[in-house]
Design a protein around this motif. Structure first.
Motif, short mmCIF file in Angstrom:
data_model
loop_
_atom_site.label_atom_id
_atom_site.label_comp_id
_atom_site.label_asym_id
_atom_site.label_seq_id
_atom_site.Cartn_x
_atom_site.Cartn_y
_atom_site.Cartn_z
N VAL A 179 0.85 -1.22 0.00
CA VAL A 179 0.00 0.00 0.00
C VAL A 179 0.86 1.24 0.00
O VAL A 179 0.62 2.22 -0.72
CB VAL A 179 -0.96 -0.02 1.22
CG1 VAL A 179 -1.59 1.35 1.40
CG2 VAL A 179 -2.02 -1.08 1.03
N ASN A 204 -8.85 -1.87 0.87
CA ASN A 204 -7.82 -0.89 1.21
C ASN A 204 -7.49 -0.01 0.01
O ASN A 204 -7.31 1.19 0.12
CB ASN A 204 -6.55 -1.58 1.69
CG ASN A 204 -6.74 -2.19 3.07
OD1 ASN A 204 -7.64 -1.80 3.77
ND2 ASN A 204 -5.88 -3.16 3.43
N LYS A 205 -7.42 -0.61 -1.15
CA LYS A 205 -7.11 0.16 -2.34
C LYS A 205 -8.25 1.12 -2.68
O LYS A 205 -8.03 2.21 -3.18
CB LYS A 205 -6.84 -0.80 -3.52
CG LYS A 205 -5.58 -1.62 -3.34
CD LYS A 205 -5.25 -2.41 -4.58
CE LYS A 205 -4.87 -1.49 -5.71
NZ LYS A 205 -4.44 -2.20 -6.92
N GLU A 227 -7.85 3.99 -0.60
CA GLU A 227 -6.71 4.75 -1.07
C GLU A 227 -7.11 5.64 -2.24
O GLU A 227 -6.73 6.80 -2.33
CB GLU A 227 -5.63 3.75 -1.49
CG GLU A 227 -4.43 4.39 -2.21
CD GLU A 227 -3.57 3.30 -2.79
OE1 GLU A 227 -3.14 2.42 -2.02
OE2 GLU A 227 -3.34 3.29 -4.00
#
Length: 942
Positions: A830, A886-887, A890
């Protein structure tokens, strides 16, 4: 001497004579008059005596013995002295030894004696005369002016009467004499007055006085004494003119101003009954408030009929046959409305207007129980022959001319016709119900309610029950497959004529015509629906005398007060008040009419009391200004419009109301004050083409109206939310309005207009316009790396749910050591991706600045970017779901930075506004505030 005898006496006389002649002795006493009368003028010293003061002595002319040397006055309090003027002649004078004042003492009496000079120069052997009485009178001088005994004289006279003496003024003088102490004349100084005064001070009027011409006079009067000396100060005389005693009410005002919101106000605080002293045994006064010219007979709430029914707790399901003209009620557009009635929705029928009620509005399930209600104002029928005047009629639409049910007026009688269909029993049934009432043709507003519990039918007029005086029977109607037509203002004749037409037109005014099938209305609801918001009142009932009786009519427009004592009646009348409980009452005049009857002992009527006519002026209230604010443009992705709930166009709506009012410090500068009051409807109209039901809808879910006094109707033209409720509840309902378009590809924009109303349109808001646009896909923009291409719109993800899912998946599949390794790897990946994205994004921003001139609108910026979805290859592994989440988060961070550079559109504006996603939106907003620190802390934790 008697013993000496005569010889001795003769010797003595002879010896004395010889001594006198030879020795010059004082032989004789002086002689004066026995009494004297004198006059002296006050403040002078000379006394004029009558006779003059002269002393004689027979010894004259012998020196000394024949001369007068002195006069002696006897009297200690006599301020006088006697002086010898000539010793030889004996002349003298009496003078005042000190000033004399007539006002102190008018007369003096004293004794005087004369003395000769004696036998020689030494005054020896002097002789004195006998005592004489002197009486002196003091003459007066006119030194004082007349003075009035009173500083002010007052009197009253009755108009139209000439008096011999109205009053007497009196003056006095301090002088002592009758000439100067008596008042010989009085005189009126003021010129041009209808009064005269005689020498005794009696004032009279010289003509008949009029109370209407002059109620009082002020005249100045002076006085003269008999010496013609005038009074130093004139005296004022006030004469009041009283009207001829006429029995009647006094002390009342012809106009009473009423300010809205002040509660109850006394109408006659100083009122009293003048009976001219006659003994009375009873008084009865009737106060009538005349409000027939206001709205529907008085100041009632001007909400719509359905709103009023909700306020009064009426059962739902009623159908308004005379609603306000609009997209969903277009059959009343052609009818005449009485717009001068303070926003009451009143329809005026002049014998040429009528309306067909659409079939989808007509209640089709009339059973043995239903209610018909309406407001009606009707006068005598025009023309020589009275025709039927139909208010409501349900008749055959074609072929035949049968009337199934109708309500009409005929010869000032109200008739309700109800023809039932054939049932198993083929017998006569009650069909016509007649009422003969004065109210039907008195040209005043009345509220009529017909409760049908077949075969019984009951009429309520202004809340009072009336049974029909005539009920006629008829055969039931044979069942036929003929549609019926419900009309208002006339009856539809669709059969038996060459051209279908209206007939039996109504002449009068109607308002709030409703039908409620299946239930009858209760007495309580009927009373509430026709209740006035203004009326008469009595303050402080506990302070009224025990003998006072009073009662109101149901509308509280008539008050009757009875009592035996005039004082008790006067007290009761001063407490009669006017009250108007509306927040925004109808301004204007309300007439007051008071009639009074007086009963005397042994007689029915002994005094005639004139009627009183007065007015209550209701001042205009502070009018509210209703303002609708919010976002005027809503841009949402096409996917949101296609969603099952669509979008909420009015999610950011606010409704406020303000009035102009002066501050409490008496300043003339007005201020703006926010007021809270109810609304009665809000309309959302579609601007432009109507909604196409095949691809779009505008609706509100029933749950949005729960717990509120609100209902809603919708059509392709828009939605109407109605009901008397607070602005807060209207806000909440409008924010949950949903627009959905399941074919947004053809949608460029959709415009809506929102308006809200208070008191059935008396106060309306601004027109709030809103435009809804769909965000469509555009041509993709080339990027260096597909991972750097951030989507313009991304559905928010709830973070707590993400972490919970991650933990649950990982805890069940891998041991703790493996979990730590996987998490560390993901965190490292990440970080690498974020750094790379940031650098690529910075490069992309520099290139995009060159194209700023071509950017016209934030929404255009949305169209210039492609909705690119980046697929992570690691998504296929077992932890791919958590990694993908999570992406996604982001990408939201990067997207937030892009939005700050272009147009300023926030993620809150691009979120899906479904009710199910409200919680998710709050999570997104919270994450936007925390920024990257939240990600870093999360990575450290793991």
């Amino acid at each position: 001497m008697e013993t000496l005898g005569v010889p001795f006496l003769l010797f003595w006389l002879m010896w004395g004579h010889s001594c006198a002649v030879g020795g010059k002795v004082n032989k004789h006493k002086p002689w004066i008059e026995a009494s004297y009368h004198g006059v002296i003028t006050e403040n002078m010293d000379t006394v004029l005596l009558d006779p003059p003061l002269v002393a004689l002595d027979k010894d004259a002319p012998v020196p000394y013995a024949g001369e007068i040397c002195a006069f002696k006055v006897y009297g200690a309090d006599a301020p006088f002295e006697a002086v010898v003027l000539n010793r030889t002649s004996g002349e003298g004078v009496v003078r005042a030894s000190s000033p004399v004042d007539c006002e102190t003492q008018k007369e003096y009496t004293f004794i005087i004696q004369a003395y000769d000079c004696g036998a020689g120069a030494n005054g020896a052997d002097w002789k004195k005369s006998h005592k004489a009485v002197v009486h002196i009178q003091v003459d007066d001088v006119n030194e004082f002016s007349p003075v009035f005994k009173e500083l002010l004289y007052k009197a009253s006279v009755t108009e139209g009467k000439v008096y011999d003496s109205i009053l007497q003024v009196e003056a006095w003088d301090q002088d002592c004499s009758p000439q100067y102490s008596q008042i010989c004349n009085y005189e009126i100084v003021t010129a041009g007055t209808p009064f005269a005064i005689d020498r005794n001070g009696n004032i009279r009027n010289t003509e008949r006085l009029s109370y209407d011409k002059q109620q009082s006079y002020k005249i100045m009067v002076t006085a003269f004494d008999c010496g013609q000396k005038r009074a130093k100060e004139d005296v004022a005389v006030h004469i009041d003119v009283k009207p001829v005693c006429k029995p009647g009410w006094q002390g009342w005002n012809k106009r009473v101003d009423y300010e809205p919101g002040t509660g109850s106000k006394q109408l006659f605080p100083k009122m009293h009954l003048e009976t001219c002293g006659g003994p009375l045994s009873g008084v009865k006064a009737m106060v009538e408030l005349q409000t027939n010219h206001i709205g529907k007979g008085c100041d009632r709430e001007t909400y719509s009929e359905k709103s009023l029914q909700k306020l009064c707790g009426a059962a739902s399901g009623s159908t308004d046959l005379l609603p306000a003209p609009g997209p969903s009620a277009n059959w009343t557009v052609s009818l005449l409305t009485d717009s001068g009635r303070e926003s009451d929705l009143i329809y005026r029928f002049d014998g040429r207007q009528a309306a067909n009620v659409p079939d989808h509005v007509v209640p089709q399930n009339l059973t043995d129980q239903f209610t018909i209600a309406t407001w009606m104002k009707h006068g005598p029928s025009p023309g020589l022959r009275a025709e039927k005047e139909t208010l409501l009629c349900n008749s055959d639409k074609t072929e035949m001319n049968r009337h199934h049910y109708s309500l009409y007026v005929h010869n000032c009688r109200l008739v309700f016709l109800l023809r039932r269909d054939f049932t198993q029993v083929d017998t006569f049934r009650p069909a016509e119900f007649h009422w003969k009432l004065e109210q039907i043709c008195d040209k005043e507003w009345h509220y009529y309610v017909i409760n049908v519990e077949f075969p019984a039918v009951t009429l309520f007029v202004d809340g009072v029950t009336y049974e029909p005086y005539l009920v006629t029977d008829d055969w039931p109607i044979h069942t036929a497959k003929i549609d019926t037509q419900l009309t208002v203002g006339a009856c539809w004749q669709g059969g038996e004529v060459a051209t279908p037409r209206f007939t039996q037109y109504f002449h009068g005014s109607l308002s709030g015509l409703t039908i409620r099938p299946g239930r009858i209305e209760t007495q309580k609801v009927i009373s509430c629906l026709q209740a006035c918001k203004e009326g008469l009142d009595i303050n402080s009932l506990e302070s009224l005398a025990k003998d006072i009786k009073f009662h109101f009519n149901p509308a509280q427009s008539v008050l009757v007060v009875e009592g035996e004592d005039v004082d008790s009646i006067n007290t009761a009348m001063t407490k009669v008040s006017y009250i108007n409980s509306r927040q925004f009452p109808t301004p204007g005049l309300r007439r007051l009419h008071i009639t009074t009857s007086v009963q005397c002992f042994g007689e029915d009527m002994c005094l005639s009391i004139p009627d009183i006519k007065s007015v209550v002026m209701v001042l205009p209230p502070s009018e509210p200004r209703i303002t609708i604010t919010g976002s005027n443009r809503l841009v949402r992705p096409a996917g949101d419009l296609r969603g099952p709930l669509g979008v909420a166009p009015f999610k950011e709506l606010h409704i406020t109301s303000t009035v102009m009012k002066g501050d409490s410090f008496g300043s003339r500068r007005p201020g703006v004050t926010e007021v809270m009051h109810n609304l009665d409807y809000c309309d959302v109209l579609v601007i432009g083409e109507e909604l196409n039901p095949e691809r779009e809808s505008l609706e509100i879910h029933h749950s949005a109206l729960l717990g509120k006094h609100l209902d809603a109707t919708n059509s392709t033209s828009g939605i109407s939310i109605y009901g008397v409720d607070s602005m807060v509840h209207y806000e909440q309902a409008l924010r949950q309005l949903r627009y959905r378009n399941w074919r947004p590809a053809t949608l460029s924009e959709r415009r809506f207009r929102l308006t809200c109303s208070e008191l059935n349109g008396r106060y309306t808001s601004n027109e709030f316009n809103l435009e809804v646009s769909a965000l469509h896909h555009s041509a993709p923009v080339e990027h260096v790396n597909h991972m750097a291409a951030q989507p313009q719109y991304l559905r928010p993800v709830h973070h707590p749910l993400m972490f919970h899912t991650l933990n649950s998946h990982m805890s069940g599949a891998a041991p703790p050591a493996a979990t730590v390794v996987i998490v560390v790897c993901i965190a490292a990946l990440v970080v690498i991706v974020v750094i790379g994205v940031y650098r690529i994004h910075a490069t992309h921003q520099e290139g995009s600045r060159e194209d700023e001139d071509s950017i016209k609108d934030p929404e255009e910026d949305w169209d210039n970017s492609a909705l690119t979805i980046t697929v992570n290859p690691m998504e296929n592994i077992r932890g791919g779901q958590a990694l993908n989440e999570n992406k996604t988060e982001e990408r939201e961070e990067v997207e937030e930075e892009e939005e700050e550079q272009v147009g300023g559109m926030t993620s809150a504006e691009s979120d899906n506004s479904d009710e199910d996603e409200v919680e998710e939106e709050e999570g997104v907003k919270g994450r936007m505030k925390r920024g990257k620190a939240e990600w870093n802390s999360s990575s450290i934790d793991y």
